[in-house]
Design a protein around this motif. Structure first.
Motif, PDB file in Angstrom:
ATOM      1  N   HIS A 140       0.833  -1.206   0.000  1.00 28.12           N
ATOM      2  CA  HIS A 140       0.000   0.000   0.000  1.00 28.12           C
ATOM      3  C   HIS A 140       0.866   1.253   0.000  1.00 28.12           C
ATOM      4  CE1 HIS A 140      -2.584   3.160   1.767  1.00 28.12           C
ATOM      5  NE2 HIS A 140      -3.568   2.539   1.140  1.00 28.12           N
ATOM      6  N   GLU A 141       1.920   1.253   0.807  1.00 28.68           N
ATOM      7  CA  GLU A 141       2.796   2.420   0.872  1.00 28.68           C
ATOM      8  C   GLU A 141       3.590   2.599  -0.418  1.00 28.68           C
ATOM      9  OE1 GLU A 141       3.011   4.857   3.227  1.00 28.68           O
ATOM     10  OE2 GLU A 141       1.169   3.850   3.876  1.00 28.68           O
ATOM     11  N   ILE A 142       4.051   1.499  -0.991  1.00 30.38           N
ATOM     12  CA  ILE A 142       4.784   1.597  -2.259  1.00 30.38           C
ATOM     13  C   ILE A 142       3.894   2.220  -3.327  1.00 30.38           C
ATOM     14  CG2 ILE A 142       5.865   0.296  -4.133  1.00 30.38           C
ATOM     15  CD1 ILE A 142       6.722  -1.778  -2.027  1.00 30.38           C
ATOM     16  N   ALA A 143       2.682   1.677  -3.468  1.00 29.67           N
ATOM     17  CA  ALA A 143       1.769   2.164  -4.511  1.00 29.67           C
ATOM     18  C   ALA A 143       1.355   3.603  -4.265  1.00 29.67           C
ATOM     19  CB  ALA A 143       0.538   1.263  -4.576  1.00 29.67           C
ATOM     20  N   GLY A 144       1.315   4.031  -3.002  1.00 26.64           N
ATOM     21  CA  GLY A 144       0.965   5.413  -2.690  1.00 26.64           C
ATOM     22  C   GLY A 144       2.048   6.396  -3.080  1.00 26.64           C
ATOM     23  N   ASN A 145       3.258   5.878  -3.340  1.00 24.88           N
ATOM     24  CA  ASN A 145       4.378   6.744  -3.690  1.00 24.88           C
ATOM     25  C   ASN A 145       4.807   6.620  -5.150  1.00 24.88           C
ATOM     26  OD1 ASN A 145       5.834   8.118  -1.146  1.00 24.88           O
ATOM     27  ND2 ASN A 145       4.846   6.215  -0.513  1.00 24.88           N
ATOM     28  N   SER A 146       4.451   5.501  -5.802  1.00 23.73           N
ATOM     29  CA  SER A 146       4.899   5.305  -7.187  1.00 23.73           C
ATOM     30  C   SER A 146       3.999   4.309  -7.903  1.00 23.73           C
ATOM     31  CB  SER A 146       6.344   4.793  -7.201  1.00 23.73           C
ATOM     32  OG  SER A 146       6.739   4.439  -8.510  1.00 23.73           O
ATOM     33  N   LYS A 147       3.761   4.575  -9.183  1.00 27.99           N
ATOM     34  CA  LYS A 147       2.988   3.651 -10.011  1.00 27.99           C
ATOM     35  C   LYS A 147       3.887   2.687 -10.779  1.00 27.99           C
ATOM     36  CE  LYS A 147      -0.897   6.807 -10.788  1.00 27.99           C
ATOM     37  NZ  LYS A 147      -1.730   7.513 -11.811  1.00 27.99           N
ATOM     38  N   GLU A 233       3.379   0.225 -15.810  1.00 31.82           N
ATOM     39  CA  GLU A 233       2.126   0.851 -15.366  1.00 31.82           C
ATOM     40  C   GLU A 233       0.937  -0.063 -15.612  1.00 31.82           C
ATOM     41  OE1 GLU A 233       1.193   4.886 -16.121  1.00 31.82           O
ATOM     42  OE2 GLU A 233       3.287   5.503 -16.326  1.00 31.82           O
ATOM     43  N   THR A 234       1.051  -0.930 -16.619  1.00 27.33           N
ATOM     44  CA  THR A 234      -0.040  -1.869 -16.925  1.00 27.33           C
ATOM     45  C   THR A 234       0.494  -3.293 -16.901  1.00 27.33           C
ATOM     46  OG1 THR A 234      -1.159  -0.237 -18.335  1.00 27.33           O
ATOM     47  CG2 THR A 234      -1.793  -2.560 -18.590  1.00 27.33           C
ATOM     48  N   VAL A 235      -0.110  -4.137 -16.086  1.00 27.76           N
ATOM     49  CA  VAL A 235       0.191  -5.567 -16.077  1.00 27.76           C
ATOM     50  C   VAL A 235      -1.085  -6.302 -16.482  1.00 27.76           C
ATOM     51  CG1 VAL A 235       1.896  -5.256 -14.256  1.00 27.76           C
ATOM     52  CG2 VAL A 235      -0.435  -5.963 -13.656  1.00 27.76           C
ATOM     53  N   THR A 236      -0.936  -7.584 -16.785  1.00 28.59           N
ATOM     54  CA  THR A 236      -2.081  -8.396 -17.202  1.00 28.59           C
ATOM     55  C   THR A 236      -2.167  -9.625 -16.307  1.00 28.59           C
ATOM     56  OG1 THR A 236      -1.782  -7.685 -19.494  1.00 28.59           O
ATOM     57  CG2 THR A 236      -3.173  -9.611 -19.121  1.00 28.59           C
ATOM     58  N   LEU A 288       3.940  -9.133 -16.797  1.00 28.11           N
ATOM     59  CA  LEU A 288       4.421  -7.762 -16.697  1.00 28.11           C
ATOM     60  C   LEU A 288       4.393  -7.098 -18.075  1.00 28.11           C
ATOM     61  CD1 LEU A 288       7.398  -8.380 -14.241  1.00 28.11           C
ATOM     62  CD2 LEU A 288       5.072  -7.607 -13.696  1.00 28.11           C
ATOM     63  N   GLY A 289       3.205  -6.835 -18.516  1.00 29.83           N
ATOM     64  CA  GLY A 289       2.993  -6.232 -19.822  1.00 29.83           C
ATOM     65  C   GLY A 289       1.511  -6.278 -20.177  1.00 29.83           C
ATOM     66  N   LYS A 290       1.219  -5.948 -21.426  1.00 25.89           N
ATOM     67  CA  LYS A 290      -0.166  -5.871 -21.862  1.00 25.89           C
ATOM     68  C   LYS A 290      -0.624  -7.167 -22.524  1.00 25.89           C
ATOM     69  CE  LYS A 290      -0.244  -0.843 -22.326  1.00 25.89           C
ATOM     70  NZ  LYS A 290      -0.588   0.319 -23.180  1.00 25.89           N
ATOM     71  N   GLU A 314      -6.346  -6.254 -17.802  1.00 27.89           N
ATOM     72  CA  GLU A 314      -5.238  -5.324 -17.642  1.00 27.89           C
ATOM     73  C   GLU A 314      -5.513  -4.416 -16.452  1.00 27.89           C
ATOM     74  OE1 GLU A 314      -4.691  -3.272 -21.327  1.00 27.89           O
ATOM     75  OE2 GLU A 314      -3.663  -4.971 -22.284  1.00 27.89           O
ATOM     76  N   MET A 315      -4.467  -4.131 -15.680  1.00 23.14           N
ATOM     77  CA  MET A 315      -4.613  -3.341 -14.461  1.00 23.14           C
ATOM     78  C   MET A 315      -3.244  -2.873 -13.997  1.00 23.14           C
ATOM     79  SD  MET A 315      -5.447  -6.529 -11.854  1.00 23.14           S
ATOM     80  CE  MET A 315      -6.938  -6.933 -12.761  1.00 23.14           C
ATOM     81  N   SER A 316      -3.208  -2.120 -12.914  1.00 25.59           N
ATOM     82  CA  SER A 316      -1.940  -1.704 -12.315  1.00 25.59           C
ATOM     83  C   SER A 316      -1.374  -2.845 -11.462  1.00 25.59           C
ATOM     84  CB  SER A 316      -2.148  -0.463 -11.450  1.00 25.59           C
ATOM     85  OG  SER A 316      -2.969  -0.783 -10.324  1.00 25.59           O
ATOM     86  N   TRP A 317      -0.096  -2.728 -11.116  1.00 26.20           N
ATOM     87  CA  TRP A 317       0.509  -3.770 -10.275  1.00 26.20           C
ATOM     88  C   TRP A 317      -0.221  -3.891  -8.946  1.00 26.20           C
ATOM     89  CZ3 TRP A 317       3.194  -2.793  -5.554  1.00 26.20           C
ATOM     90  CH2 TRP A 317       3.682  -3.952  -4.945  1.00 26.20           C
ATOM     91  N   ILE A 318      -0.559  -2.772  -8.308  1.00 24.23           N
ATOM     92  CA  ILE A 318      -1.217  -2.850  -7.000  1.00 24.23           C
ATOM     93  C   ILE A 318      -2.605  -3.476  -7.133  1.00 24.23           C
ATOM     94  CG2 ILE A 318      -2.264  -0.549  -7.012  1.00 24.23           C
ATOM     95  CD1 ILE A 318      -0.552  -2.320  -4.019  1.00 24.23           C
ATOM     96  N   GLU A 319      -3.280  -3.251  -8.248  1.00 24.40           N
ATOM     97  CA  GLU A 319      -4.572  -3.909  -8.467  1.00 24.40           C
ATOM     98  C   GLU A 319      -4.389  -5.409  -8.664  1.00 24.40           C
ATOM     99  OE1 GLU A 319      -7.109  -0.271 -10.577  1.00 24.40           O
ATOM    100  OE2 GLU A 319      -5.799  -1.546 -11.793  1.00 24.40           O
ATOM    101  N   SER A 320      -3.256  -5.802  -9.244  1.00 24.68           N
ATOM    102  CA  SER A 320      -2.996  -7.235  -9.410  1.00 24.68           C
ATOM    103  C   SER A 320      -2.769  -7.920  -8.064  1.00 24.68           C
ATOM    104  CB  SER A 320      -1.785  -7.470 -10.325  1.00 24.68           C
ATOM    105  OG  SER A 320      -0.548  -7.246  -9.664  1.00 24.68           O
ATOM    106  N   VAL A 321      -2.261  -7.176  -7.093  1.00 26.28           N
ATOM    107  CA  VAL A 321      -2.118  -7.718  -5.740  1.00 26.28           C
ATOM    108  C   VAL A 321      -3.487  -8.100  -5.188  1.00 26.28           C
ATOM    109  CG1 VAL A 321      -1.473  -7.158  -3.359  1.00 26.28           C
ATOM    110  CG2 VAL A 321       0.018  -6.463  -5.254  1.00 26.28           C
ATOM    111  N   LEU A 322      -4.476  -7.232  -5.407  1.00 26.37           N
ATOM    112  CA  LEU A 322      -5.837  -7.522  -4.957  1.00 26.37           C
ATOM    113  C   LEU A 322      -6.423  -8.702  -5.721  1.00 26.37           C
ATOM    114  CD1 LEU A 322      -7.217  -3.873  -4.705  1.00 26.37           C
ATOM    115  CD2 LEU A 322      -6.404  -5.328  -2.845  1.00 26.37           C
TER     116      LEU A 322
END
Length: 516
Positions: A140-147, A233-236, A288-290, A314-322
């Protein structure tokens, strides 16, 4: 908070409280919970992740120190030594066999959940994280500081950073960036003499040992400096299921042949689960890509899965964690800060490493066994990529090149009582024994963070440092650490010769003095 008046009511409690107060440079009474304190039970049980160790018959600590300052850790170590008490150290409570918070002998629980700060430095692409933080809090802290930065940690966000890192730590970025400990650059540890040491002060041997050798064997690790890794910025992601009737055996057999050889941007986990007298194989992936590039790779390397663009998200890395934590779409990332999002269960886990593909006939026999037993879930995690490029000697974690994938065995149940426990443990034992021909040999290796006391234990709590210590420790030590076990023993003997930091599967000591 603990009540000083209730803490001092008993003479023994007063003695311990006085010792802790005398050795701490900051006020400590409010961090101490004796059994007479109304918050003792809730504090103890709040981070018990396996209900097997939440029963009335489970040994409980003489008191809990919920440290809020490093001086609380120092004083706890010194007072446990002075009064001959064992110390157990808990960060997140995911030690599957309870060794971080249960002991057969009188013991103190040092709970680190209050020490959970995370400091991100985007410019240097590093972070300091306290051992009591969870992976979810870190992410959460990583994603709050960088995409465009992430960390190669695990997929369960409630796991504590301290135990996770010190046991090796893997996740779905490991084929790209290695283990979590491959990305640790510094640490702060309190040793058996109460000294606070960073990497330079502790020396490279001890720093090597705590990065995968089990930190609780060597001291109390307060915090870690980690290297963050680049993520697009976008992972799959995708999650595709195949039953036996849909050709799961053929697909899983092909997965075995290619999963460790795929592009390192792609991680495909397989989860095998019995459902309605068949097996459902679930293929969970992070790329790690589209989608377009992923489909090109899959069509060429793994067409048997039959993946289509419609299966991909497709989503962000932090969304992939969820996604990997099975949260519904559109779930807020704030859930990653929740340390207790789901009810706990009774659980038993084991692990294995596969170094040669299991034949299709072997897979079918394995499915039959799972259907017969009903309960075990088998999870296959692929290796290769960066994992095969790092020497097995670089960290205590030895399971590198030569391993196709790791198996996690998991049995969970909700029913209370001895009968249900024995029945489910029996299922696990039966599955594990059945898999013997298919997995690594001499030794049959296991993953330290999937704690398994069935592999062997070291003494009974009263034989620390006995002549049997090394022989007993070598039984499980070789399975966890393979060729790195002997170096760990030498480091342990040099830094903790009196075997203060002991548990049933700690690194043992050698008689006499050892120089590093």
């Amino acid at each position: 908070m603990a009540s000083p008046s209730s803490s001092a009511a008993d003479p023994a409690q007063h003695k311990y409280l006085q010792c802790l107060t005398n050795h701490s440079s900051t006020p400590i009474s409010q961090a101490i919970y004796f059994p007479t304190d109304p918050l003792y039970t809730s504090t103890l049980e709040s981070n018990i992740r396996n209900l097997v160790y939440a029963s009335d018959s489970t040994p409980r600590p003489l008191f809990i120190v919920a440290a809020t300052h490093v001086s609380h850790i120092q004083s706890t170590i010194l007072c446990c030594k002075a009064h001959g008490l064992q110390l157990r150290i808990r960060s997140g409570g995911h030690d599957f066999d309870g060794l971080s918070y249960v002991s057969p002998s009188p013991f103190v629980l040092l709970d680190l959940f209050n020490l959970r700060s995370v400091t991100i430095d985007v410019e240097s692409e590093t972070a300091w994280v306290n051992s009591g933080a969870t992976l979810g809090e870190l992410y959460h802290e990583i994603a709050g500081n960088s995409k465009i930065l992430g960390f190669p940690g695990g997929v369960c966000p409630t796991v504590g950073v301290g135990g996770f890192l010190s046991g090796g730590g893997y996740g779905n970025l490991m084929r790209k960036h290695g283990l979590s400990v491959d990305n640790v650059v510094d640490a702060i540890i309190v040793d058996s003499d109460g000294r606070v040491l960073d990497r330079e002060a502790m020396g490279e041997d001890l720093f090597w040992a705590i990065n995968g050798g089990g930190g609780a064997s060597f001291g109390v690790i307060v915090s870690w400096k980690i290297r963050l890794v680049p993520v697009p910025e976008t992972v799959t992601v995708f999650r595709v299921e195949r039953t036996l009737e849909q050709g799961a055996s053929d697909v899983v057999h092909k997965w075995q042949l290619i999963a460790d050889k795929l592009h390192e941007d792609l991680f495909i986990r397989v989860v095998g689960d019995e459902e309605k007298f068949t097996i459902k194989a679930k293929f969970n992936a992070l790329f790690l890509g589209k989608t377009e590039r992923l489909m090109g790779l899959m069509d060429h390397e793994f067409p048997e899965l039959g993946l289509s663009p419609a299966d991909c998200l497709e989503m962000s890395w932090i969304e992939s964690v969820l996604f990997w934590s099975n949260y519904p779409p559109e779930t807020s990332t704030e859930v990653l800060r929740d340390r207790h999002p789901k009810p706990e269960k009774f659980v038993k886990k084991k692990s294995d490493y596969v170094q040669e593909p299991i034949s299709k006939e072997g897979l079918e026999a394995m499915w039959d066994k799972m259907i017969q037993l009903r309960k075990p879930i088998l999870t296959f995690n692929p290796y290769g990529g960066r994992m095969g490029q790092i020497s097995e000697k670089d960290t205590p974690f030895p399971h590198r090149a030569g391993n196709l994938y790791k198996i996690q065995y998991s049995v969970t149940w909700k029913e209370e009582g001895t009968e249900a426990r024995q029945e489910n443990l029996g299922r696990m034992t039966s599955m594990y024994e059945f898999m013997t021909p298919f997995v690594s040999k001499s030794p049959r290796c296991s993953y330290l963070n999937y704690r398994d006391v069935d592999l062997g234990v070291n003494g009974d709590g009263n034989k620390r440092g006995s002549k049997n210590s090394y022989a007993e420790g070598k039984v499980y030590g070789d399975k966890y650490f393979d060729g790195n076990f002997e170096r760990l023993v030498k480091v342990k003997t040099a830094v903790d010769p009196n075997y203060f930091f002991w548990n049933e599967q700690s690194v043992p000591v050698l008689p006499g003095k050892v120089e590093l």
